[in-house]
Structure formats: structure tokens, C-alpha cells
Design a protein around this motif. Structure first.
Motif, PDB file in Angstrom:
ATOM      1  N   CYS C  30       0.845  -1.203   0.000  1.00 32.29           N
ATOM      2  CA  CYS C  30       0.000   0.000   0.000  1.00 32.29           C
ATOM      3  C   CYS C  30       0.877   1.248   0.000  1.00 32.29           C
ATOM      4  O   CYS C  30       1.826   1.348   0.765  1.00 32.29           O
ATOM      5  CB  CYS C  30      -0.898  -0.017   1.234  1.00 32.29           C
ATOM      6  SG  CYS C  30      -2.049   1.376   1.270  1.00 32.29           S
ATOM      7  N   PRO C  31       0.577   2.194  -0.835  1.00 34.99           N
ATOM      8  CA  PRO C  31       1.348   3.435  -0.819  1.00 34.99           C
ATOM      9  C   PRO C  31       1.274   4.123   0.543  1.00 34.99           C
ATOM     10  O   PRO C  31       0.256   4.023   1.245  1.00 34.99           O
ATOM     11  CB  PRO C  31       0.673   4.287  -1.902  1.00 34.99           C
ATOM     12  CG  PRO C  31       0.047   3.305  -2.824  1.00 34.99           C
ATOM     13  CD  PRO C  31      -0.411   2.184  -1.927  1.00 34.99           C
ATOM     14  N   PRO C  32       2.335   4.804   0.918  1.00 36.84           N
ATOM     15  CA  PRO C  32       2.325   5.531   2.185  1.00 36.84           C
ATOM     16  C   PRO C  32       1.502   6.808   2.078  1.00 36.84           C
ATOM     17  O   PRO C  32       1.241   7.302   0.985  1.00 36.84           O
ATOM     18  CB  PRO C  32       3.804   5.863   2.394  1.00 36.84           C
ATOM     19  CG  PRO C  32       4.373   5.945   1.015  1.00 36.84           C
ATOM     20  CD  PRO C  32       3.606   4.939   0.187  1.00 36.84           C
ATOM     21  N   GLY C  33       1.092   7.307   3.242  1.00 34.29           N
ATOM     22  CA  GLY C  33       0.459   8.617   3.270  1.00 34.29           C
ATOM     23  C   GLY C  33      -1.046   8.615   3.139  1.00 34.29           C
ATOM     24  O   GLY C  33      -1.656   9.681   3.029  1.00 34.29           O
ATOM     25  N   VAL C  71       0.341   1.319  10.042  1.00 35.75           N
ATOM     26  CA  VAL C  71      -0.281   2.627  10.207  1.00 35.75           C
ATOM     27  C   VAL C  71       0.369   3.308  11.408  1.00 35.75           C
ATOM     28  O   VAL C  71       0.531   2.692  12.466  1.00 35.75           O
ATOM     29  CB  VAL C  71      -1.804   2.492  10.432  1.00 35.75           C
ATOM     30  CG1 VAL C  71      -2.436   3.845  10.746  1.00 35.75           C
ATOM     31  CG2 VAL C  71      -2.464   1.862   9.210  1.00 35.75           C
ATOM     32  N   PHE C  72       0.773   4.545  11.229  1.00 35.61           N
ATOM     33  CA  PHE C  72       1.401   5.302  12.319  1.00 35.61           C
ATOM     34  C   PHE C  72       0.812   6.708  12.312  1.00 35.61           C
ATOM     35  O   PHE C  72       0.752   7.339  11.267  1.00 35.61           O
ATOM     36  CB  PHE C  72       2.923   5.353  12.120  1.00 35.61           C
ATOM     37  CG  PHE C  72       3.641   6.172  13.144  1.00 35.61           C
ATOM     38  CD1 PHE C  72       3.677   5.780  14.480  1.00 35.61           C
ATOM     39  CD2 PHE C  72       4.289   7.346  12.781  1.00 35.61           C
ATOM     40  CE1 PHE C  72       4.333   6.534  15.435  1.00 35.61           C
ATOM     41  CE2 PHE C  72       4.955   8.108  13.726  1.00 35.61           C
ATOM     42  CZ  PHE C  72       4.973   7.709  15.064  1.00 35.61           C
ATOM     43  N   GLU C  73       0.389   7.130  13.459  1.00 34.95           N
ATOM     44  CA  GLU C  73      -0.239   8.448  13.586  1.00 34.95           C
ATOM     45  C   GLU C  73      -1.334   8.658  12.539  1.00 34.95           C
ATOM     46  O   GLU C  73      -1.427   9.713  11.919  1.00 34.95           O
ATOM     47  CB  GLU C  73       0.811   9.559  13.514  1.00 34.95           C
ATOM     48  CG  GLU C  73       1.795   9.496  14.695  1.00 34.95           C
ATOM     49  CD  GLU C  73       2.788  10.653  14.741  1.00 34.95           C
ATOM     50  OE1 GLU C  73       2.944  11.334  13.703  1.00 34.95           O
ATOM     51  OE2 GLU C  73       3.396  10.865  15.797  1.00 34.95           O
ATOM     52  N   CYS C  75      -1.802   7.361   9.577  1.00 36.17           N
ATOM     53  CA  CYS C  75      -1.473   7.302   8.152  1.00 36.17           C
ATOM     54  C   CYS C  75      -0.759   5.997   7.829  1.00 36.17           C
ATOM     55  O   CYS C  75       0.037   5.503   8.641  1.00 36.17           O
ATOM     56  CB  CYS C  75      -0.530   8.450   7.777  1.00 36.17           C
ATOM     57  SG  CYS C  75      -1.347   9.851   7.045  1.00 36.17           S
ATOM     58  N   THR C  77       2.138   3.797   6.402  1.00 37.22           N
ATOM     59  CA  THR C  77       3.575   4.099   6.329  1.00 37.22           C
ATOM     60  C   THR C  77       4.249   3.457   5.124  1.00 37.22           C
ATOM     61  O   THR C  77       5.432   3.666   4.892  1.00 37.22           O
ATOM     62  CB  THR C  77       4.281   3.560   7.592  1.00 37.22           C
ATOM     63  OG1 THR C  77       4.052   2.147   7.651  1.00 37.22           O
ATOM     64  CG2 THR C  77       3.762   4.226   8.851  1.00 37.22           C
ATOM     65  N   GLY C  78       3.520   2.629   4.377  1.00 35.28           N
ATOM     66  CA  GLY C  78       4.118   1.908   3.251  1.00 35.28           C
ATOM     67  C   GLY C  78       4.531   0.487   3.616  1.00 35.28           C
ATOM     68  O   GLY C  78       4.875  -0.294   2.725  1.00 35.28           O
ATOM     69  N   TRP C 144      -8.025   4.654  -1.235  1.00 32.74           N
ATOM     70  CA  TRP C 144      -6.895   5.225  -1.978  1.00 32.74           C
ATOM     71  C   TRP C 144      -7.317   5.585  -3.398  1.00 32.74           C
ATOM     72  O   TRP C 144      -7.006   6.670  -3.900  1.00 32.74           O
ATOM     73  CB  TRP C 144      -5.720   4.245  -1.992  1.00 32.74           C
ATOM     74  CG  TRP C 144      -4.441   4.841  -2.488  1.00 32.74           C
ATOM     75  CD1 TRP C 144      -3.486   5.477  -1.753  1.00 32.74           C
ATOM     76  CD2 TRP C 144      -3.971   4.860  -3.852  1.00 32.74           C
ATOM     77  NE1 TRP C 144      -2.451   5.879  -2.569  1.00 32.74           N
ATOM     78  CE2 TRP C 144      -2.713   5.526  -3.856  1.00 32.74           C
ATOM     79  CE3 TRP C 144      -4.476   4.384  -5.056  1.00 32.74           C
ATOM     80  CZ2 TRP C 144      -1.967   5.714  -5.015  1.00 32.74           C
ATOM     81  CZ3 TRP C 144      -3.743   4.588  -6.225  1.00 32.74           C
ATOM     82  CH2 TRP C 144      -2.502   5.243  -6.197  1.00 32.74           C
TER      83      TRP C 144
END
Lengths: 362, 362, 362, 362
Positions: C30-33, C71-73, C75, C77-78, C144
Motif C-alpha cells: 500500500c502506498p504511504p500517506g 499505520v502510524f499516527e 497514516c 507508512t508503506g 486510496w
């Protein structure tokens, strides 16, 4: 395939970050009919686990594994086996200051530039903690290989810093926290540890009783896949098979292992010729860099590109190589398992009139 | 996937045996719009080719490449590019006696036990000749990477037998048949060659101008995939990235590369941290074993398991490492190309407010 | 790859059995962000979940999803995103009698002969419950795609048994438990349900706003990958794209969609030509067989090969097709997502002087 | 993997365009020890080839196949088998006018927007000519399956345009140029052909003697992989397994195939339950759209987006479905072969006390 899967037929897909809710993996392709429970996996995880001695990081993690699927009435069913390990010791406040800077020798800088963001807690996905799922998956592979093929795996710490640790006997390995095959160098290793800096290490691993013929000529050679798996372990900077870098100075008349009816006369090949197993021991040696998490302040930059100093606190291994032996054994087991399945897909019906020679000369 | 494909998105599938009708490969996944003709590929094949000096095997092969597909009006179309190289110099009578015995250090024994049969002519599929298609495929990757990313590849022979060949400058590499980056050791290398035995070699290769961020953390790390590609080259027994085995004796305070606004202060990492490119030079070193095709008679067994002596005639390299430099460059280029495509699939829209630091400290 | 992974770059690897400890999946690539939390995934799981009306199976499962990684915060992360769904309603005593016999139309017989054993509880891995992880993974893909490409997914029940359910408008779909795009046939569907037997169904799904150009010509055509994903859904026996089986009786002059500056004049192609997206709606239709879990006694054999009668008790759907609409949408989203990533790996730098024509004729 | 490879273990990687120098494929993973020469492959290519009657395209191509590798002394060696077919009839001037416009129903528009360029000669890579390499590869698979597993493949044209062609007997198929299993409808088919427009077709194919147990439950189900392979054939718009779309109107009591000690009582499943083979006939039906290359002028646009009219000249099939039967058989054989190898990798040592029931009821 995206990068988090190892193997072609015995496929291990990992997930998790050091301080997220959990880490784990899915093992797809395991043959059915293997007796399996958590009790077959937990000992290998315990052996890998930090905090088992004063020599390694002080994190107290239980790494308690749970099998979520793929096992029914105590046997594998052939469907994916998911392993789950909850993260229970997440003191991530230790790492809060790391989000803005890049620790020298760490993956902070590269994750940041690849993904635009990263989970900094405990090294995130780049943490050596992420070797635990592979060790768990490999416990399954090792059991199957031992029962069906008689294949076993050994390893030991062969050097730490500039101290060579000569091999004296496999019986020593379980008797010290360093996986040294040697009873006489423990005090020197302990001394080194007290010097406060980190150091590198060499780890040697062996697969014994590997079925002759496993491997693929081009490009997924058995030794190529071993190199891939080993170089993928955190902090590994070099991989050798058999005579390795020593073969540079050898002559052909010394290197090529002669064959006799009683077996091969030597094993410079490290058990692999042309990418295919000879049936001899597969011998692999790894170079592990000194851990980069040291308390000495070091120059770095912050996310804005401005100079700063970085000092690492928190719980860290003085020498990550001390923990690497069970990990290297695990990676070797995963590669061998995968190639046993690949081999029988294509060649299970190959029947030779003459059995292979013994792997070892008497 | 079966084993004859290298890469995930820039996929090279090879075929062929040393003395069959032809060798070649299919390159799938090349971006469209690259100007390409045989003239872009042939020079790299010529550089790899044996018979270019008295130091290497006397086979006279033209290795003339033909593009069969994937190019229209001089540009890649995005569809598979097939490369064909006909085998024109097939004196296979030289090898007729080899079908019944197993040459020490060769893949004869393992192919026989894997497949139950093998093509013995010129080493069959285990011949170093099979590196030619990869070199051809890599010529495409190198051109694309040079034009789109500014990435270039270098390599040189760093040691042969027990003779170290210090690096003096890249300008020397093209001026001798050994790919030595040095003008002063040629006579000594020549001397070694006359001693009649074979010897090993060390080859160093570098990728410069690699985009920061390419690579995958687990398990397809950039360095893991490099190790896979390099260990898959014929006769390679060891692979190092950056400080490699030298990192064992390093301390953490020396190994971890500091960052400054002007760039990294050193490159012990060899351009890869956490499996992802830093943007610095990727530096790789290979150990190549002495060729096993030597004229000294050696002990072996025949297919019935009876003892015999084996002596190799025919055309062979005294040191296979002499030819390895362009091959190692090619494998490095294939891995970098694959990871550039993989990276942009997932992360092409990552936008950072600050540009990466320069790859090299001034 | 072993079989439990879907996708090449957006890779979903599932695990679990209907009545084991948990089901779930790992989403790699999965793309980050992307902003992501359980709240983005749970609604799709709820929509798929049985027990939401009297028309579907009475199992009361919460299907509560937990994000374990990646997932971090808030979002992505990739790194891999693991989804975990605990099985909370495991009344497996209902199924205890099934281990010894093979239910007609079920996978009991084939699992038994493939693996030599199977988990019979609730259908084990063959249960339609195993569509839940894919629906969860697809919620990520859909978010996405909606945010980055403007792509959306719709679906409706187009027929049940011999009752056609004409499309009247998408606004009806959310207002009935059958996903019917129609307000007038609900009573007839209800009537059918009371007849006590099971029946088949047709489900139509659409992807709108698909980027022109995604897909691979040979063999991983966009429509081929859609067919793979759809035929892999439990109980699906047929897949059509665009005009589908109706194209047999069409003439070429009617089938081929004309192009005008204002867009395509029709969409017999179903949005795919030569395996590549035209940018029009991708239209897919599925045939779903009647569920085999019916209360009518049926002839079968036991594990010893002796004749027996089988009657299914427990909680089952009268028509599995009623639940299939969100599953089919999910599978379509996973394929489109994977191909968007694949396309930009190879072709992200293709720049055309003229923009594509509008997807839809006015 | 890039898209041009079909299969996981029996991997076929194709290359080529309709009017380039050559087309072909690499078959990787074939078991060793199969007797093989061009004479085993050429008949299937001849059967697929256009120009064999007045009913199909007038291109006169020999499609003469050459084996380039993987065969030694008349037997497969286990290494990749490359097949080469030179393009000898390249009257590409016929197609020169096509580069600037997009033919309705063709892949011109999508290739252009994907790659920014395309080879327009003869349809380039989108030509039905590219089915020839797969047919060649499948000839290898069919021979191995026939000799080792007793598996055979049949197919026939079941409908053309609005004319159903009832199955009368397999013996008719070889006696007419349409692959009709019927002697009485030939005149009507001929009549249809003279009407000048193109039409669609239905093709039915069968695999008989498929080993029980092959297939993977999720996601690479046997029927899912069949759907992928079939929908990937040029012009296919629909795929059915077993009862297919007819199962929508069936009741569960009619659809689920009962088991008796003498075999299954029916085959609505089409030989697949839960993604795994039952051992019964695998039955597949395809919908093939009318060819888009018709002489009627049609509306289109040019590369600048301006309206234009397109008329197709050159050599084309009035009904592409007439040639599809051997292609569909080939694709089915490739999928079955791949799954036989996958199955034995994981499950070759599964031993059941009771043998499977006969595939067919008496």
C-alpha cells in the motif's frame, strides 16, 4: 510480489513494527499432516529473544506466539498458518525524540526518503524484533525437514569484534549466552562487552542432511537464495558459502572437491555446485556490522537538513551479532524448505538407478 | 515462479545451453520510449565475451545479438524484448567423454542427481556462457538508468589469486584485458597465468547515482537482492556490501556513517541502510572461486559410483574471475533497475519538503 | 507464490478458517500517506456481514477488525498492513457430524482428497466467511483509489433464481437487504426465500473513473485478472465483461464501440480493450450458484466410500448471492488497485500530447 | 512479475509482435525426462494456424517452430525450453495507415494511452497471432499430462453468431474447419460467413482425467486460474465453469452434484469444488466477441482527437471464434499442468486409505 514475502512455495509474509500492536506472519504452502502446536514454535522464539542474559538488550518481551489458523486437531491442514505475537513491552517514550533526526548507521534516513514518513518507535519495521516472525515460521520448516528429510540446522558465533572464537564442539553452543561453540573464550567476550562501544560479529551456520538435488540452476540457485535470505537479516554486510572469500587465493587443484565412492573428499563448495545441493553440509558464514545504537554522540542532520548531534538512549544490544545465530539458522531453514518443495514439484518422479554417494567422507 | 526469471517488474527470463542452438532471454517490463537497437547491446556482450585476449578461453564466439520483439521504429514499446544469440562455435566433441563422469567442482554431479539427465556439452546450462543473456538485458537497464536517473555502473578486478590489485583509477580498466583499475600489476597477473593452475579472484563493482529510497525493507531489501544476483553468478562464493566482512572488527563508533549537510561523511554502509538506498555509491565485492576445469587429473566417480580419474581438456579460462567484472556490473544494474520500478509503483507520489543531501561528502 | 496471495504489487495474503481463532490478511504494497483507521474498514465489513437481515444466515458475528501494523499516527507508512478479525461466534458443535461425509456441492470431498484432512467446522477455509479479509483489504484500496484517482465501485443484485431484478437506480441499493437497484421486486424476492430451497443469483458490478491505460496485454490482462478474482469468490460459476455472452450473437458492426471526440458511443467492451482499460466503466457480471447447504436430504458417500445421506443443519444463507455484491465490488477494487500500481511502475513517465477522450459519451 | 508470464511453476513467458522478426516463448519448469521434439509441437500449431481453410484469414504462415533449448538427446532436461517461430509473411504495408487512428473494438486506443506508442503492424502484440506460442507451450504440457496422468483435452465450437451447434460427437471435430462437433450445421455456418459482417462464437472445452485434488483454495483456485487464462485469450468476453450462468436459475437441490459409490451423479460443478478438482471432467465455456476488423466504415478519432472514419482492409477472420477451439484447449492444459506441479510440491506425500470414487457415474 511486494517485498514482505519470502519464498516461492513455502511463503512467509511478515507484518508489524517494533512498537505497534503486534508482529507476526502468514506461512502459506506448508504441507498438510505435520503435527504442530505453539509448543513447537515457542522454544525457537525464546532462543532468539533479547533479555535472556545481561549481554543482550534489556527489553523484557515474552514473544508469546499464537497460531491463528492452518492447524486442526493438532495437525497442519495445508492452509495458511498465521502466527501472532503481541507487542507487550512498548516503552516508546524512549524513542519520541528520534522522529526528527536520522541516527547514523540506521534506516531512519532511508525510510524517511522512501516513504515520506516512518514509525520511529523502537526502529519501527527496521527493528531486529522483526526477525521473530521468521524464526517462528522457520520452526515449522525445521520440524518438517527434520521429520521428513532428516535435515538439521546448527550455528555458532565464530568471531566477535577482533576476537575469533574457534569451533570446539556443537555441545558448547547451548551452554553460553553467545552461541559460542567454545568454552574458553567466554570471559574475553564478556570483557569486550564492558568497553561500552558496539562491535561486529561473524556467525557460521550449517544445514546437515540436505536432500541432494534441491536448488534451481538460474537464477534461483540454492546459494543465491541463501545469500538473499542472509543479507536480508538486519545488520548483515557479507555472506559466504563454503570456502567463501578464502577461495580467492585457492588454486583450482585445491578448491574443487574430489569425489570418491565413500563420499566427497572435502567441502570447499559448501554443499552447493551450480546452484544445486550436493547433499554435503551447506556451510554459510555471515558478517554482522556493529550495532549503530551507541551512546557516543554522533554527527547527523535533522529533517530540515540542519546539522545536529544524535545520541541513542533506550535498550539496545552491545553486539547484535550475539543474537544472530538462531536467526541465521532460521533463514537457512526457510530457504531449504522452499527448495525442497520446489524440487519435488518438478522432479519428484526422477528415479536414478544408483543412489547418491554419502555426503561425508568417512 | 520457476527459477529462470530474475526480477519482479523488470523481469529477465533466460534460456539456453552452452552448445544448444541458441541462448537468449526475454526482458519483460521495460518502460516504453527508450531508444534501443542491437548497437546498444552488442558492446556489452563483446566486453563480456571470451576470446578477446590470450588470457581467457580460446572459444571464438561472436555472441551476435538479435532483438526479436518489443522495439518499433527504434524505440521500446513496453512489450517484452526478446534477445537471441545463436551458438555458432559448438565443438562439442571435446566434451563427449564427460557424460559418464562428474568433474570435481563442477555442476555435473548435482544436475545429474536433480534431473536424472543433463546436457554435458560445454557445461550445458551451467556454463558461464549463460551470463551473456543477462549482460544483454542489463545493457537495456543501464541505458534507461543512465538516461532517466543518471545512474552508472563501474567495476574492476581487485585481486587475482593472492595478488591484490590496488585501485588506482577507473581510467585503467579499459586498457587491460583483466579489468584492472591499475597499470602496474599486469605483468604479475600474466606471470600467474603461466603457472598452469587456475586461481580465484575478487571483483569490486559500484553503482553511482542510485536514486535515494529504492529498495524494500523486508525481505526484498536492495542489498538482499544484490546478494541474490551476485551469488547467482557462476563460481561466486561470497558477497560483501560496503565494509562487508571488515565490519566484524569495526566498532559502532567507526562503522556508522555520520551525516552532515554536505553529505554522508563515509560509506561503510555501501549505499544501503535498512535495505533501502541512501543515494551514496552502492559498493559490492565478490569472491570468485578458481575455475574447476583444470588439466591436472583429479579423483572422481562415474555414474555407476565407481572410482575414476577426470582430466579436463577443451577451451577454458585459467581464471574465470577475469571475465566477471562486466557480468557483476550487469547483475547490479538489473537489480537497481528492478527496484527503481518497484519504488515508483508504491512511492512515486511521495513528495518531501526537503531534498536529499548530496550523496558524497565533498 | 502459494495460492493465498492476491495481487502482484498490492498484495493481499489471507489466512484463517471459519471457526478457528481468527481470520485476517496482510496487505503489502500500500502506498504511504493514506489516512487510515479501523473506521475506514469496518463499514465495508458490516455491509458484507451475515446476520444483518432475516434474509441471510443467522450467525451473529461482529467481524470487528483490528489494524495490527502499517499505520502510524493515522497514516499508512508503506509497510504491510495486517488486519485481524477474531472469530467470536464459533458454535462448531453444529458441524461435528460433517467430518466423515462429503456434502454435495461443497468442498468437503476435494479438500479431503487434496490434503488428506480438513477442518470441517463451518466449512473451514472454504467458508464464505473468508471473503471478509478481502473486503477489509479492499476498503483500503477503495479509499486510496477514490482519493487519488477518483475511482468508485458500485454493484447490485441483478437476478435471483429466475427473477430478473431490473436496474432502476443506484439509490435503491442501500435501501434493501438484497442490494437490489430496484424498489419494486423486494416482495417477490422475499416470497422466493420462503420456498425453502436455495437459488442462484446474478450480481453486476461497475468500476467508474478507472485510469485509462491500466492493465497488461499478455497474460495479466485487466479483464483476465478480474475474471480470476471473481471466479475465485465462493460459489461463482461464470464471469462476463461488457457484453459478455451476449456478444456471441452480436455482429462486429454492432459490437465494436465507436469513438467520437465526445467519448465512446457505447460500451460493449465493458471498459477493457486488449486487456487495458479504456477509461470507460468496467462492467462485470457474475453467476452465483445456489448454496449447497440445504435441508433436503441428499445422497453422498462417507470417507470409506460407503453410501450415506447428508442433510445440512446449522445457520446458512438461502441464497449466497444476496451477500455477494459487496464482495464482488471488493474484488474488483483489489484488481484495479493492483493494476494502477503496476501501470505506474512501468509507464508513469509516459506523457501524451493529447488527453484521453471523455470516458462517457454525453 | 510483469504480465507476460503465465503460470507459477510451469511458467510460459511469451514475446513478439505480429509483424516483428519472430514470436515465441520460454517454458520454464517442465519436468525432465519427457521425450520431446518439434514434431510433438508442430501439429498443434498447424491446427491453430490461420489460412488452413477459406473460412479463416488468408495469411499464409508456416508457423514453423524451433526448439532452442531445454532438450538434449530427444528428452527434456528440466531447463527452460525456448520456442521460436519466425514471422515470414509480413505484408505490413497493409497496416501503415493505422498508426494514426484507433479502430473501434481494437486495442489501438488503449495501447496508445498506456505506452504512448505502439507497433500497429498486424495488431502488434494484440494480434491473435500471439496465441501461437501458448499453443506451442501447451503441446508440451498436453504430452506430459497425457503420459503421466492420463489427462486429455477436447473442445468444439458450440455456437456461431445466433446459430447453436449442438454437440453430436467428438469424432466430428476433426472433420470440418470450424471444430464443430456436428456434421449437419456446416452449410449454415458457411452461409453466415458470406454475409460479410463478423460474428461472435461460443467454444466449449473439456479436460478429462484431471487428478483429483489439484487446485488451491484461495485465491489461486483451479477455476479462478482457468478463468484468468480464458479471459486472457483475444476477444473472449465471458467464461463459465460447469453449469455457469445456468446455475442462476437452478435450485440447490438440483445444482449440488450427488455422490454415489459409483461416482458423481452429475457435473454441475464442472469438475471443480472449492477451487479444487473433483476428478470429473472440467468443463469450460467461452464467449468470443465478433472480430472488430470489418470492412464497414466506422466512426473513430485520430491521435489528435479529431473525428475520422475507419475501414479495415487486409487479411482478417470473419469469425475469430472459428480458430479459438485449439487455443482454449491449450490454455486449459497450461493451467492444469501448472496446478499438477503445484499440487505435488505441497501434497505429493498425502496418502489416503481409500481411493477416490470414479470420476464419472456409469
Amino acid at each position: 510480489m511486494s517485498g514482505s514475502t519470502l519464498g516461492t512455495l513455502f511463503c512467509v509474509t511478515t507484518f508489524g513494527e517494533s512498537h505497534g500492536p503486534a508482529i507476526g506472519c502468514v506461512v502459506d504452502g506448508c504441507p498438510p499432516g505435520l503435527e504442530l502446536s505453539e509448543a513447537d514454535i515457542q522454544p525457537d522464539l525464546d532462543r532468539r529473544r533479547p533479555g535472556t542474559s545481561r549481554h543482550v538488550t534489556q527489553r523484557k518481551e515474552e514473544d508469546k506466539v499464537e497460531i491463528l489458523s492452518g492447524v486442526f486437531e493438532g495437525c497442519t491442514t495445508g492452509t495458511p498458518i498465521a502466527l501472532l505475537i503481541r507487542n507487550t513491552d512498548q516503552r516508546s517514550k524512549d524513542y519520541a525524540n528520534l522522529l526528527d533526526t536520522f541516527r547514523p548507521g540506521h534506516a531512519d534516513y532511508t525510510y524517511h526518503h522512501k516513504y515520506g514518513r516512518r514509525d520511529p518507535r523502537g526502529g519501527g519495521r527496521a527493528s531486529a524484533r522483526l526477525t521473530a516472525p521468521a524464526v517462528g515460521a522457520a520452526a515449522i520448516a525445521k520440524k518438517w525437514l527434520r521429520e521428513r528429510c532428516g535435515t538439521t540446522f546448527f550455528g555458532h558465533l565464530a568471531a566477535i569484534g577482533d576476537i575469533a572464537i574457534p569451533f570446539e564442539g556443537w555441545e558448547h553452543v547451548a551452554n553460553n549466552p553467545f552461541f559460542a561453540a567454545n568454552a574458553s573464550d567466554i570471559a574475553r567476550i564478556d570483557e569486550l562487552r564492558k568497553q561500552g562501544d558496539s562491535c561486529g560479529a561473524r556467525v557460521d551456520v550449517v544445514a546437515r542432511g540436505v536432500p541432494v538435488g534441491i536448488g534451481e540452476p538460474l537464477y534461483d540457485k540454492l546459494d543465491a537464495d541463501i545469500a538473499h535470505a542472509m543479507m536480508g537479516i538486519n545488520a548483515v554486510k557479507g555472506v559466504e558459502i563454503g570456502a567463501g572469500f578464502g577461495s580467492i587465493a585457492q588454486r583450482g587443484s585445491a578448491h574443487g572437491d574430489e569425489l570418491t565412492p565413500a563420499g566427497f573428499a572435502s567441502n570447499n563448495a559448501g554443499g552447493v555446485l551450480g546452484g544445486i545441493a550436493t547433499g554435503q553440509d551447506i556451510t554459510v558464514s555471515l558478517a554482522i556490522k556493529p550495532t549503530s545504537s551507541i551512546r557516543t554522540p554522533r554527527r547527523s542532520i535533522d529533517r530540515a537538513g540542519q546539522p545536529t548531534m544524535v545520541e541513542t538512549f533506550g535498550r539496545h544490544d552491545p553486539c547484535v551479532g550475539i543474537r544472530a545465530t538462531p536467526i541465521a539458522e532460521a533463514m537457512l531453514a526457510l530457504v531449504v524448505m522452499d527448495h525442497v518443495l520446489r524440487h519435488r514439484a518438478q522432479c519428484v518422479d526422477v528415479r536414478l538407478p544408483v543412489t547418491p554417494i554419502p555426503a561425508q567422507a568417512p
